[in-house]
Enzyme design. Structure first.
Site, PDB file in Angstrom:
ATOM      1  N   CYS A 201      -8.780   2.465  29.489  1.00 19.09           N
ATOM      2  CA  CYS A 201      -9.594   3.667  29.262  1.00 19.09           C
ATOM      3  C   CYS A 201     -10.910   3.565  30.033  1.00 19.09           C
ATOM      4  O   CYS A 201     -11.346   4.523  30.666  1.00 19.09           O
ATOM      5  CB  CYS A 201      -9.850   3.830  27.766  1.00 19.09           C
ATOM      6  SG  CYS A 201     -10.769   5.309  27.359  1.00 19.09           S
TER       7      CYS A 201
ATOM      8  N   CYS B 139      -8.691   3.619  19.144  1.00 14.99           N
ATOM      9  CA  CYS B 139      -9.033   4.966  18.675  1.00 14.99           C
ATOM     10  C   CYS B 139      -7.825   5.819  18.304  1.00 14.99           C
ATOM     11  O   CYS B 139      -7.879   6.609  17.389  1.00 14.99           O
ATOM     12  CB  CYS B 139      -9.922   5.682  19.690  1.00 14.99           C
ATOM     13  SG  CYS B 139      -9.083   6.129  21.215  1.00 14.99           S
TER      14      CYS B 139
END
Length: 381
Positions: A120, A217
């Site tokens: 990410c 997440c």
């Protein structure tokens, strides 16, 4: 240190007043990035807060009340309002799914414990978001990561955080020299998380007592199996447990329920010598088990290397460094033997267990806090 006699360097390293220095702050809604934004705003910088909408929590898990992503956006926006700087939310859902979530599933099923936070940073935050910051005419982009950047003779260097317990170098090894040039990490020098929370309280931030997020997440409550089952339904199908010589020793109810190195709960009892999970074969739906020594690895093939040393990676036949093969382990002595600019064989001086494909192998200087980059472990032995 003054430049052309006009302005000394400001705290972000630019020879102009903070008010003329624009900085985009990547805001996750947590304490760390909120403190960075508040601190820079208070120092008088031209701050723009940006929060990424990475996935729709409710849709991802088809359940009610999954609003943490929304909560984080709300928290980030509130900090921006309180401190009086603009805040934008960018929808990066498609990029995130293509660059991070799909690879997470494949890597998990290849027997790795994936580290999506690195991808990410690499493919979303420090690539697309960084480009957006440049489009906004920002001089630099700041994040709440615990890592330090310093200007060396050959350009910017990456160094571990002052607080070893918070150090996030394992997740940032793939930051390129060009990105490092543009990035700033204002929290890297802080001695502890308590110091960050004290700053949050000082700025009166609503998130001062917000707990740290422990989970990936898009994997709420650490429930990997539920997410993998949605992304790759076949991984939940039953199959055989086979030993390293090919004998069937039992059955399992889906390879996704096993991890490499696991000993308990394999479902084969009464053995004189305990067996460990040494490999997962998704195609054959097999869990392969073997004795403990099959888990120990000394030579690790690494590719997609991002090298942050001063000399070219290929300029030496071997580099003597420390390497970390999991975020939770201390760095260990190793020798890196370059094969190309982006590939190498890493030899651990002492064998380690649980080295698995899909993990990162991060390189550290053995006598300083400097990070020399790293790469991805790509197949087990």
């Amino acid at each position: 240190m003054a430049h052309d006699g006009a302005h000394p360097l400001n705290s972000l390293g630019f020879a102009k007043p903070p008010a003329e220095t624009r900085v985009v702050v990547a805001m996750s809604g947590g304490v760390d990035s909120s403190v960075v934004a508040a601190q820079l705003a208070e120092e008088g910088y031209d701050v723009i807060g940006v929060t990424l909408q990475l996935y729709d929590h409710g849709a991802a898990l088809a359940k009610k009340g999954a609003c943490c992503a929304g909560r984080d956006i709300h928290d980030a926006r509130r900090v921006a309002e309180d401190m009086g700087f603009p805040h934008y939310v960018l929808d990066y859902e498609n990029v995130f799914k293509d660059a991070v979530i799909d690879e997470f599933a494949d890597s998990y099923l290849a027997g790795a414990t994936p580290v999506p936070c690195i991808r990410c940073n690499e493919k979303v935050k420090f690539k697309d978001l960084l480009e957006t910051a440049k489009d906004l005419d920002a001089d630099c982009m700041a994040t709440g990561h615990y890592i330090q950047r310093s200007d060396g003779a050959q350009g910017p260097q990456l160094h571990s955080a002052a607080d070893a317990n918070r150090d996030q170098s394992y997740f940032l090894f793939s930051t390129t020299p060009a990105q490092l040039d543009y990035l700033r990490f204002p929290l890297g020098h802080l001695p502890s998380k308590e110091a960050t929370r004290a700053l949050a309280a000082k700025y009166g931030l609503s998130v001062a007592d917000k707990p740290d997020s422990q989970d990936i997440c898009f994997v709420p409550n650490g429930n990997y199996a539920a997410v993998i089952e949605k992304l790759r339904p076949g991984a939940a199908e039953p199959g055989e447990i086979v030993d390293h010589e090919g004998n069937v020793r039992g059955t399992h109810n889906g390879v996704l329920h096993y991890t490499i190195g696991q000993r308990r709960g394999i479902g084969i009892g009464g053995l004189a010598d305990p067996l460990y999970v040494v490999k997962l074969d998704v195609d054959k739906k097999q869990v392969i088990v073997g004795p403990k020594e099959m888990l120990a690895t000394r030579k690790i093939p690494v590719r997609e290397i991002n090298w942050l040393g001063d000399e070219p990676f290929m300029s030496r036949e071997e580099w003597h460094v420390l390497v970390r093969v999991r975020s939770t382990r201390p760095p260990r002595e190793a020798i890196i033997r370059p094969i190309s600019d982006t590939e190498a064989e890493v030899e651990l001086i002492v064998a380690e267990e649980g080295v698995s494909p899909g993990q990162a192998c991060v390189f550290y200087d053995d006598n300083s806090t400097r990070i020399f980059g790293g790469g991805w472990i790509w197949r087990g032995y």
